[in-house]
Design a protein around this motif. Structure first.
Motif, short mmCIF file in Angstrom:
data_model
loop_
_atom_site.label_atom_id
_atom_site.label_comp_id
_atom_site.label_asym_id
_atom_site.label_seq_id
_atom_site.Cartn_x
_atom_site.Cartn_y
_atom_site.Cartn_z
N ARG A 39 0.83 -1.20 0.00
CA ARG A 39 0.00 0.00 0.00
C ARG A 39 0.87 1.26 0.00
NH1 ARG A 39 -2.90 0.24 4.96
NH2 ARG A 39 -3.58 -1.84 4.39
N GLY A 40 1.96 1.22 0.76
CA GLY A 40 2.90 2.35 0.77
C GLY A 40 3.55 2.56 -0.58
N PHE A 41 3.94 1.47 -1.26
CA PHE A 41 4.51 1.59 -2.59
C PHE A 41 3.50 2.16 -3.57
CE2 PHE A 41 7.77 -1.82 -1.58
CZ PHE A 41 8.83 -0.94 -1.60
N GLN A 42 2.23 1.73 -3.44
CA GLN A 42 1.20 2.21 -4.34
C GLN A 42 0.96 3.71 -4.14
OE1 GLN A 42 -2.64 0.44 -3.77
NE2 GLN A 42 -3.39 1.09 -5.77
N SER A 43 0.87 4.14 -2.89
CA SER A 43 0.64 5.57 -2.64
C SER A 43 1.85 6.41 -3.05
CB SER A 43 0.28 5.81 -1.17
OG SER A 43 1.37 5.48 -0.34
N ALA A 44 3.05 5.89 -2.84
CA ALA A 44 4.25 6.61 -3.26
C ALA A 44 4.30 6.71 -4.79
CB ALA A 44 5.50 5.91 -2.74
N SER A 45 3.90 5.66 -5.47
CA SER A 45 3.86 5.67 -6.93
C SER A 45 2.85 6.68 -7.43
CB SER A 45 3.51 4.28 -7.45
OG SER A 45 3.30 4.30 -8.84
N GLN A 46 1.68 6.73 -6.82
CA GLN A 46 0.65 7.70 -7.22
C GLN A 46 1.13 9.13 -6.95
OE1 GLN A 46 -2.82 6.40 -5.09
NE2 GLN A 46 -3.35 4.85 -6.63
N GLU A 47 1.78 9.35 -5.83
CA GLU A 47 2.29 10.68 -5.50
C GLU A 47 3.39 11.10 -6.49
OE1 GLU A 47 2.48 14.26 -3.64
OE2 GLU A 47 1.05 12.67 -3.24
N PHE A 48 4.26 10.16 -6.85
CA PHE A 48 5.31 10.45 -7.83
C PHE A 48 4.69 10.81 -9.18
CE2 PHE A 48 8.06 8.95 -11.29
CZ PHE A 48 9.13 9.78 -11.08
N GLU A 49 3.68 10.05 -9.60
CA GLU A 49 3.02 10.33 -10.88
C GLU A 49 2.34 11.70 -10.84
OE1 GLU A 49 -0.32 8.40 -13.89
OE2 GLU A 49 0.12 7.43 -11.98
N LYS A 50 1.73 12.04 -9.73
CA LYS A 50 1.07 13.34 -9.58
C LYS A 50 2.10 14.47 -9.67
CE LYS A 50 -1.61 16.02 -6.26
NZ LYS A 50 -2.18 16.01 -4.90
N GLU A 51 3.22 14.34 -8.98
CA GLU A 51 4.27 15.36 -9.02
C GLU A 51 4.87 15.48 -10.42
OE1 GLU A 51 5.35 17.52 -6.73
OE2 GLU A 51 3.76 16.85 -5.39
N PHE A 52 5.05 14.35 -11.08
CA PHE A 52 5.61 14.35 -12.43
C PHE A 52 4.67 15.07 -13.39
CE2 PHE A 52 6.20 12.41 -16.63
CZ PHE A 52 7.53 12.70 -16.83
N ARG A 53 3.38 14.77 -13.30
CA ARG A 53 2.40 15.42 -14.19
C ARG A 53 2.34 16.92 -13.91
NH1 ARG A 53 -0.29 11.83 -17.13
NH2 ARG A 53 -0.50 9.72 -16.36
N VAL A 56 5.46 18.46 -15.50
CA VAL A 56 5.39 18.47 -16.95
C VAL A 56 4.32 19.44 -17.44
CG1 VAL A 56 4.84 17.04 -18.97
CG2 VAL A 56 6.31 16.15 -17.19
N GLY A 57 3.29 19.62 -16.64
CA GLY A 57 2.23 20.56 -17.01
C GLY A 57 0.94 19.91 -17.44
N THR A 58 0.86 18.60 -17.35
CA THR A 58 -0.40 17.91 -17.65
C THR A 58 -0.97 17.39 -16.36
OG1 THR A 58 0.76 15.84 -18.04
CG2 THR A 58 0.36 17.23 -19.96
N ASP A 59 -2.12 17.93 -15.98
CA ASP A 59 -2.73 17.51 -14.73
C ASP A 59 -3.69 16.35 -14.91
OD1 ASP A 59 -1.37 19.45 -13.36
OD2 ASP A 59 -2.94 20.95 -13.63
N GLN A 60 -4.04 16.03 -16.15
CA GLN A 60 -4.98 14.95 -16.40
C GLN A 60 -4.23 13.71 -16.86
OE1 GLN A 60 -7.70 16.44 -19.26
NE2 GLN A 60 -8.58 17.96 -17.89
N PRO A 61 -4.69 12.53 -16.45
CA PRO A 61 -4.04 11.31 -16.91
C PRO A 61 -4.22 11.14 -18.41
CG PRO A 61 -5.89 10.80 -15.45
CD PRO A 61 -5.76 12.28 -15.53
N THR A 62 -3.23 10.55 -19.05
CA THR A 62 -3.30 10.36 -20.49
C THR A 62 -4.00 9.05 -20.81
OG1 THR A 62 -1.14 9.30 -20.46
CG2 THR A 62 -1.19 11.66 -20.93
N ASP A 63 -4.69 9.03 -21.94
CA ASP A 63 -5.36 7.83 -22.42
C ASP A 63 -4.66 7.42 -23.70
OD1 ASP A 63 -7.05 5.77 -22.99
OD2 ASP A 63 -8.71 7.03 -23.66
#
Length: 96
Positions: A39-53, A56-63
């Motif tokens: 669960r900690g890895f999952q939340s850290a991964s989501q936080e990293f993805e949020k910071e990366f987006r 980069v300037g894209t706040d929405q997930p890409t499809d």
């Protein structure tokens, strides 16, 4: 049921070995610890993805199944574009 290429019989063997090695009292503790770690890895991964987006300037997930995103124009619009023209007849060597 197939998780990470491990079927139900393999999972049963792993659980039996874990029960023999750690005993019935420590096995639930290890399961809880493993769950918390994942669960900690999952939340850290989501936080990293949020910071990366955000960076980069894209706040929405890409499809990736949808149409490609528009490429922003180049910063230096005055730079000439390079055009490569192909000849209609292929060259087989030096002309005679």
């Amino acid at each position: 049921m197939n998780i990470f290429g491990i079927g139900l019989p393999e999972m049963a063997v792993i659980a039996a070995i874990g029960l023999l090695v750690f005993g019935p009292k420590r096995l639930p503790e290890l399961g809880k610890t493993l769950g918390r770690t994942l669960r900690g890895f999952q939340s850290a991964s989501q936080e990293f993805e949020k910071e990366f987006r955000t960076a980069v300037g894209t706040d929405q997930p890409t499809d990736i199944s949808g149409p490609p995103a528009a490429i922003p124009p180049a910063a230096d619009a005055a730079a000439p574009a390079v055009v490569v023209e192909e000849s209609a007849a292929p060259s087989n060597g030096p002309a005679s």
